[in-house]
Design an enzyme around this catalytic site. Structure first.
Site, short mmCIF file in Angstrom:
data_model
loop_
_atom_site.label_atom_id
_atom_site.label_comp_id
_atom_site.label_asym_id
_atom_site.label_seq_id
_atom_site.Cartn_x
_atom_site.Cartn_y
_atom_site.Cartn_z
N TYR A 53 -11.23 56.43 -111.39
CA TYR A 53 -12.14 55.59 -112.19
C TYR A 53 -12.99 56.43 -113.16
CZ TYR A 53 -10.55 51.49 -109.77
OH TYR A 53 -9.75 50.48 -109.29
N ARG A 56 -10.78 56.86 -116.11
CA ARG A 56 -10.70 55.61 -116.90
C ARG A 56 -11.99 55.42 -117.71
NH1 ARG A 56 -6.94 56.55 -114.92
NH2 ARG A 56 -6.63 57.15 -117.05
N ASN A 87 -10.28 42.14 -117.46
CA ASN A 87 -10.48 43.55 -117.80
C ASN A 87 -11.79 44.07 -117.25
OD1 ASN A 87 -8.13 43.34 -119.14
ND2 ASN A 87 -8.99 43.29 -121.19
N VAL A 88 -11.76 45.35 -116.93
CA VAL A 88 -12.97 45.99 -116.42
C VAL A 88 -13.64 46.80 -117.53
CG1 VAL A 88 -12.12 46.00 -114.06
CG2 VAL A 88 -11.64 47.97 -115.53
N ASP A 89 -13.02 46.85 -118.71
CA ASP A 89 -13.65 47.56 -119.83
C ASP A 89 -14.76 46.69 -120.44
OD1 ASP A 89 -12.68 45.92 -122.09
OD2 ASP A 89 -10.70 46.74 -121.64
N HIS A 104 -12.86 40.88 -112.50
CA HIS A 104 -12.47 42.02 -111.65
C HIS A 104 -13.47 43.18 -111.71
CE1 HIS A 104 -8.07 40.43 -111.93
NE2 HIS A 104 -8.81 39.75 -111.09
N SER A 172 -0.10 39.27 -118.08
CA SER A 172 1.23 38.94 -117.57
C SER A 172 1.17 37.74 -116.63
CB SER A 172 1.80 40.15 -116.83
OG SER A 172 0.93 40.52 -115.78
#
Ligand code: NAD
Length: 232
Positions: A53, A56, A87-89, A104, A172
């Site tokens: 992480y 990331r 998304n976690v961004d 998430h 997806s």
């Protein structure tokens, strides 16, 4: 104004240089996701999870929102836009979107391992062993791992039920419960799906925009403006 709900996934951030993982055969930046994104991984190899992480997060600090994120902000001129993101961004935030629900978790936050209500901003890119919450427990990434409950799912379902228009970008539709949110959209409303690849879904009423997020969102804007007769 009508409610426009957008469900986004990793694909919307691909053009910002942040990789999706489905396209990499279950590997996420060379890591097996189950070895870095599960409670089991945290119990067995905290250092590896932390490093994954941290890497990331470092990459995210170098990335910028792309035309896809920015186009969704433009839609706020015409609609009440609600973004529900897997998304976690923080690229929707940095683009300037107002209403964002993270299903998430968030990469730039940490959370106490004894009290889930204690959530902190991480300054910089690094979370370390020994970083503690105010109650003295180790901090973990503020991420919903595989096998964990998704606390925001009920709020997300409420948002989706109130949609007048539903848009899916760059997912997806493989990860549940997020993928099931499309089923909360009221019957008969327009549903658009933006993705350069085929995405399997039971919903037969979808308008597919087979494009990357940047050009796909621009096409969506053109389409919605044409339908509403706006000349902006
Ligand atoms: P996914 O990796 O399963 O699917 C990505 C989808 O995006 C695919 O359908 C692919 O065809 C599409 N895509 C690829 N390039 C695109 C582009 N330029 N424009 C539009 N679409 C594009 O992603 P998912 O469905 O979001 O599920 C993966 C999980 O992994 C999520 O739960 C998420 O939390 C996590 N994840 C997050 C990030 C991030 O925060 N940016 C990145 C990778 C994975």
């Amino acid at each position: 104004m009508k409610n426009l709900v957008v469900l986004t996934g990793a694909g919307i951030s691909a053009e910002s240089g942040i990789k999706t993982f489905r396209e990499m055969g279950g590997l996420w930046e060379e890591y097996d996701v189950m070895e870095v994104a599960s409670p089991h991984a945290w119990e067995n190899n905290q250092e590896l999870v932390m490093r994954f992480y941290n890497e990331r997060r470092k990459k995210l600090l170098e990335a910028s929102p792309n035309e896809g994120h920015i186009g969704l902000v433009e839609l706020e001129k015409y609609f009440n836009v609600h973004i529900v993101t897997q998304n976690v961004d923080d690229l929707h935030e940095r683009a300037g979107s107002k209403n964002i629900l993270h299903l998430h978790g968030e990469l730039k936050k940490s959370r106490s391992t004894i009290d889930p209500n204690l959530i902190y901003e991480i300054s910089g890119w690094e979370l370390k062993t020994g970083d503690k919450c105010e109650k003295g427990s180790q901090l973990r990434p503020h991420i919903v791992w595989f096998g964990e409950a998704v606390p925001a799912i009920a709020e997300a379902a409420d948002i989706c039920e109130k949609a007048d228009i539903f848009v899916v970008v760059g997912t997806s539709l493989n990860v549940y419960p997020a993928a099931g949110l499309i089923d909360y959209a009221p019957n008969g409303i327009p549903v658009f799906l933006i993705d350069p690849n085929d995405v399997g879904t039971k919903n037969t009423e979808i308008t597919f925009i087979k494009e990357k997020a940047g050009t796909g969102v621009q096409k969506l804007i053109g389409f919605l403006k044409e339908k509403s007769g706006s000349n902006d």
